[in-house]
Write an enzyme that holds these catalytic residues in place. Structure first.
Site: not given
Length: 454
Positions: A155, A363
């Site tokens: 992730h 991110d």
């Protein structure tokens, strides 16, 4: 149909997961319901000694959790996972704290989890492991004889080789990743970095279709950008805008435009840079003073880690400094909240915001960007200002892309967003909504499992 087994650091038990994790948990639980699956991981609770798994059956899904000892939790979770891998994967080498003791605990906990999971597996199960805490899981499952297909999804970002190689024992992590049948990443940049490391440091070979031969193993790799359920969020936002909480926020604006940021309180989110860019905006465009407000929601996390406590203090000081310089008797330029809100409340806040500032320094994806777009009114949508270092920027190129390291660029993007004509806002929103619907959370789940099962 093969049974699906999901393995994650924490298990979202019935009644608590949806509130905490939103659409991701919903999508995974839906998949488990379809296949009558098992969700396995740690409980988040501490025990004096290792214990047998706690098993719960609910609505056709089995939840199995393991309590960790304090030493295991400190070394595996607080230590190697979050003091070394998390900052490394987010390119913060200055914050990496690696110790051999933590690495040993990381391997030990993964081995123990694999030992506990193996007896629960059935021959035709498909195992889907999630995130950086559990990179060695497939290796450990193979050690105890598991022959099931095992996939892994990261992730977070995957760092470039020059960054990855600063981690001692990084070759061992590469080898562990190659024990999976499928390794999935958020973006092509992450996938390319993984391929580069495998080829240049492990002597592996990568084919055009993402197939890999390395460490005497054959595996596949690919890009699977995680998404949201845009229609569900849109419906939630339409309802939430009428709620007492959203109406209270709307009333407090007194006709001013709302700029919103929603993040975990983490150094990867670029909140200090964001506050400084907002100050630059107020300085460069004084006409906007008294006409806008920045609402920054930063949910506290990992409060036991000194770096996070220090970040919270710095942000509070920055917010106070901005208020001190620019506030008027009846106007505060910034509202900084260290608390969490429900998914429904956030959807309402997004709906009434003219601009969302999503400007992380690094991110994996950043689902707030996608949730903001999905929550907008089709007739009068807001504008997304997005960092190029968020995985979402690879898909949402109709956003205003602004480098968080350039405060003037973010200030210019804010001004452009606030002055953007309605028709242009609609066109940008429609383009992004098409992408959100095509790359939804369901499409992400199904595409990964389709390749893993193929």
């Amino acid at each position: 149909m093969s049974r699906l087994v999901i393995v994650s650091n924490r298990v979202a038990l019935p009644g608590e997961g949806a509130q905490r994790s939103g659409g991701l948990v919903t999508a995974l639980v839906d998949a488990l319901h379809q296949a009558g699956g098992l969700w396995f991981g740690s409980s988040g609770k501490l025990a004096e000694t290792p214990s047998a798994p706690n098993v719960l059956e609910a609505d056709g899904v089995t939840y199995a959790t393991v309590d960790l000892t304090r030493a295991d939790h400190d070394g595996y979770y607080s230590g190697l996972s979050n003091a070394a891998l998390w900052p490394l994967f987010h390119y913060r080498l200055d914050l990496v704290n690696f110790t051999r003791r933590d690495f040993a605990a990381y391997l030990r906990v993964n081995a123990r989890l694999a030992d506990t999971l193996a007896p629960l597996l059935k021959p035709n199960d498909v195992v889907w492991v999630h995130d950086y805490h559990l990179i060695p899981m497939a290796d450990e499952l193979r050690r105890v004889g598991a022959r099931q297909r095992i996939g892994f999804f990261l992730h977070t970002p995957f760092p470039s080789l020059g960054v990855l190689a600063t981690l001692p024992h990084y070759i061992e992590l590469l080898k562990s990743l190659c024990a999976y049948d499928l390794v999935g990443f958020q973006t092509i940049e992450d996938l390319t970095a993984f391929h580069d490391a495998v080829v240049r440091r492990a002597g592996g070979k990568v084919s055009a279709d993402g197939s890999i031969r390395a460490f005497d193993r054959d595996l596949r790799s690919g890009v699977f950008p995680i998404g949201v359920d845009p229609d569900a969020i849109a419906n939630m936002a339409a309802r939430a805008v009428k709620s007492r909480t959203t109406r209270r926020l709307q009333g407090s604006l007194r006709g001013r435009q709302l700029i919103i940021g929603v993040d975990r309180l983490d150094y990867s989110k670029g909140l200090e840079h964001r506050f400084k860019a907002f100050a630059s905006f107020l300085e460069s465009y004084p006409v906007q003073r008294d006409h806008v407000r920045l609402l920054q929601i930063a949910t506290a996390t990992r409060s036991d880690v000194p770096e996070y406590r220090a970040l919270r203090q710095r942000l509070g000081a920055l917010a106070g400094d901005i208020a001190g310089r620019y506030a008027q008797l009846d106007w505060a330029p910034i509202q900084y909240l260290n608390r969490s809100f429900s998914q429904q409340s956030l959807a309402g806040f997004f709906r009434i915001s003219r601009v969302a500032l999503v400007t992380p320094l690094r991110d994996g994806m950043n689902l707030v960007a996608k949730e903001y777009v999905a929550a907008q009114s089709p007739e009068d949508p807001g504008v997304l200002v997005l960092s190029p270092f968020a995985g979402a920027a690879y898909e949402l190129d109709a956003a205003l892309i602004a480098n968080p390291y350039d405060p003037d660029a973010v200030a210019e993007a804010l001004q452009k967003a606030l002055l953007m004509p309605t028709e242009e806002r609609r066109q940008r929103w429609q383009a992004m909504m098409q992408i959100l619907r095509r790359h939804s959370i369901t499409a992400w789940r199904e595409s990964f499992l389709r390749v893993l099962n193929g």
